[in-house]
Scaffold this motif. Structure first.
Motif, PDB file in Angstrom:
ATOM      1  N   MET A  59       0.847  -1.181   0.000  1.00 47.58           N
ATOM      2  CA  MET A  59       0.000   0.000   0.000  1.00 47.58           C
ATOM      3  C   MET A  59       0.887   1.236   0.000  1.00 47.58           C
ATOM      4  O   MET A  59       1.850   1.320   0.753  1.00 47.58           O
ATOM      5  CB  MET A  59      -0.894  -0.037   1.247  1.00 47.58           C
ATOM      6  CG  MET A  59      -1.646   1.212   1.558  1.00 47.58           C
ATOM      7  SD  MET A  59      -2.942   1.469   0.367  1.00 47.58           S
ATOM      8  CE  MET A  59      -3.630   2.975   0.930  1.00 47.58           C
TER       9      MET A  59
ATOM     10  N   SER B  53      -5.683   7.723   6.892  1.00 45.77           N
ATOM     11  CA  SER B  53      -5.364   6.669   5.927  1.00 45.77           C
ATOM     12  C   SER B  53      -4.401   5.651   6.531  1.00 45.77           C
ATOM     13  O   SER B  53      -4.548   4.451   6.328  1.00 45.77           O
ATOM     14  CB  SER B  53      -4.753   7.274   4.658  1.00 45.77           C
ATOM     15  OG  SER B  53      -5.667   8.125   4.027  1.00 45.77           O
TER      16      SER B  53
ATOM     17  N   LEU C 284      -5.257   1.261   7.975  1.00 46.61           N
ATOM     18  CA  LEU C 284      -4.486   0.038   7.743  1.00 46.61           C
ATOM     19  C   LEU C 284      -3.927  -0.544   9.035  1.00 46.61           C
ATOM     20  O   LEU C 284      -3.827  -1.761   9.178  1.00 46.61           O
ATOM     21  CB  LEU C 284      -3.313   0.315   6.796  1.00 46.61           C
ATOM     22  CG  LEU C 284      -3.635   0.415   5.335  1.00 46.61           C
ATOM     23  CD1 LEU C 284      -2.382   0.784   4.553  1.00 46.61           C
ATOM     24  CD2 LEU C 284      -4.200  -0.890   4.814  1.00 46.61           C
ATOM     25  N   TYR C 285      -3.534   0.329   9.940  1.00 39.83           N
ATOM     26  CA  TYR C 285      -2.891  -0.090  11.186  1.00 39.83           C
ATOM     27  C   TYR C 285      -3.600   0.570  12.371  1.00 39.83           C
ATOM     28  O   TYR C 285      -3.170   1.608  12.856  1.00 39.83           O
ATOM     29  CB  TYR C 285      -1.409   0.302  11.159  1.00 39.83           C
ATOM     30  CG  TYR C 285      -0.700  -0.235   9.939  1.00 39.83           C
ATOM     31  CD1 TYR C 285      -0.410  -1.587   9.829  1.00 39.83           C
ATOM     32  CD2 TYR C 285      -0.344   0.607   8.889  1.00 39.83           C
ATOM     33  CE1 TYR C 285       0.219  -2.086   8.694  1.00 39.83           C
ATOM     34  CE2 TYR C 285       0.292   0.112   7.758  1.00 39.83           C
ATOM     35  CZ  TYR C 285       0.564  -1.237   7.667  1.00 39.83           C
ATOM     36  OH  TYR C 285       1.179  -1.728   6.551  1.00 39.83           O
TER      37      TYR C 285
ATOM     38  N   SER D  74       3.455  -0.458   3.292  1.00 35.70           N
ATOM     39  CA  SER D  74       3.157  -1.884   3.290  1.00 35.70           C
ATOM     40  C   SER D  74       3.604  -2.501   4.608  1.00 35.70           C
ATOM     41  O   SER D  74       4.532  -1.999   5.260  1.00 35.70           O
ATOM     42  CB  SER D  74       3.879  -2.581   2.139  1.00 35.70           C
ATOM     43  OG  SER D  74       3.520  -2.001   0.907  1.00 35.70           O
ATOM     44  N   GLY D  75       2.964  -3.585   4.985  1.00 35.13           N
ATOM     45  CA  GLY D  75       3.224  -4.233   6.268  1.00 35.13           C
ATOM     46  C   GLY D  75       4.653  -4.673   6.491  1.00 35.13           C
ATOM     47  O   GLY D  75       5.118  -4.735   7.625  1.00 35.13           O
TER      48      GLY D  75
ATOM     49  N   GLU E  98       3.662  -4.277  10.376  1.00 35.84           N
ATOM     50  CA  GLU E  98       2.785  -5.380  10.756  1.00 35.84           C
ATOM     51  C   GLU E  98       3.133  -5.879  12.163  1.00 35.84           C
ATOM     52  O   GLU E  98       2.231  -6.136  12.974  1.00 35.84           O
ATOM     53  CB  GLU E  98       2.914  -6.516   9.739  1.00 35.84           C
ATOM     54  CG  GLU E  98       1.755  -7.471   9.729  1.00 35.84           C
ATOM     55  CD  GLU E  98       0.421  -6.810   9.399  1.00 35.84           C
ATOM     56  OE1 GLU E  98      -0.536  -7.036  10.164  1.00 35.84           O
ATOM     57  OE2 GLU E  98       0.325  -6.069   8.408  1.00 35.84           O
TER      58      GLU E  98
ATOM     59  N   ASN F 172       2.000  -3.230  14.709  1.00 38.04           N
ATOM     60  CA  ASN F 172       0.550  -3.214  14.865  1.00 38.04           C
ATOM     61  C   ASN F 172       0.088  -4.408  15.693  1.00 38.04           C
ATOM     62  O   ASN F 172      -0.763  -4.271  16.583  1.00 38.04           O
ATOM     63  CB  ASN F 172      -0.133  -3.211  13.490  1.00 38.04           C
ATOM     64  CG  ASN F 172      -1.596  -2.880  13.577  1.00 38.04           C
ATOM     65  OD1 ASN F 172      -1.965  -1.788  13.985  1.00 38.04           O
ATOM     66  ND2 ASN F 172      -2.432  -3.824  13.195  1.00 38.04           N
TER      67      ASN F 172
END
Length: 124
Positions: free
Chosen positions: A1, A17, A21-22, A65-66, A106, A109
């Motif tokens: 992303m 935004s 995602l997180y 991105s994660g 990731e 999070n």
């Protein structure tokens, strides 16, 4: 992303935004040239970021991105003229990720989710 930053972008939109995602992370944004106010504390940005973007391009992409680390994401924001700091949720507080900057978004999070549920669980 990838997060697109352009002259119409607002701090609120960028933060929202990122948090979509997180949900257990937050990104604080500061001007690179005005990092401190009179008390020596960072001064958070508000409003649009148009005046901070380098004039070489009309937009910038920050890969969130994660698998990207906190350090990589913060460095990407810096290329767009913004000082960024990723924060992780811990219960009801937001903590700095200075000691875990090499963790991926990731991982950060997931850790925030784990800590928040453990700290807020009535069974602990």
């Amino acid at each position: 992303m990838k997060l697109c930053i352009n002259k119409l972008s607002t701090v609120e939109h960028l933060k929202e935004s990122f948090s979509l995602l997180y949900p257990f992370l937050s990104v604080a944004l500061y001007a690179q040239d005005v990092l401190h106010n009179n008390n020596g504390q960072k001064k958070p940005l508000t409003g649009t970021v148009a005046h901070l973007l380098p004039s070489a391009a009309d937009f910038y992409f920050v890969d969130i991105s994660g698998e990207k680390t906190v350090a990589e994401v913060e460095a990407a924001f810096a290329l767009a003229g913004l000082q960024a700091q990723v924060l992780r949720k811990s219960g009801t507080m937001w903590i700095e990720t200075l000691l875990t900057r090499n963790w991926t978004l990731e991982m950060q999070n997931h850790e925030g989710e784990t800590l928040s549920y453990e700290l807020l669980s009535p069974y602990n």
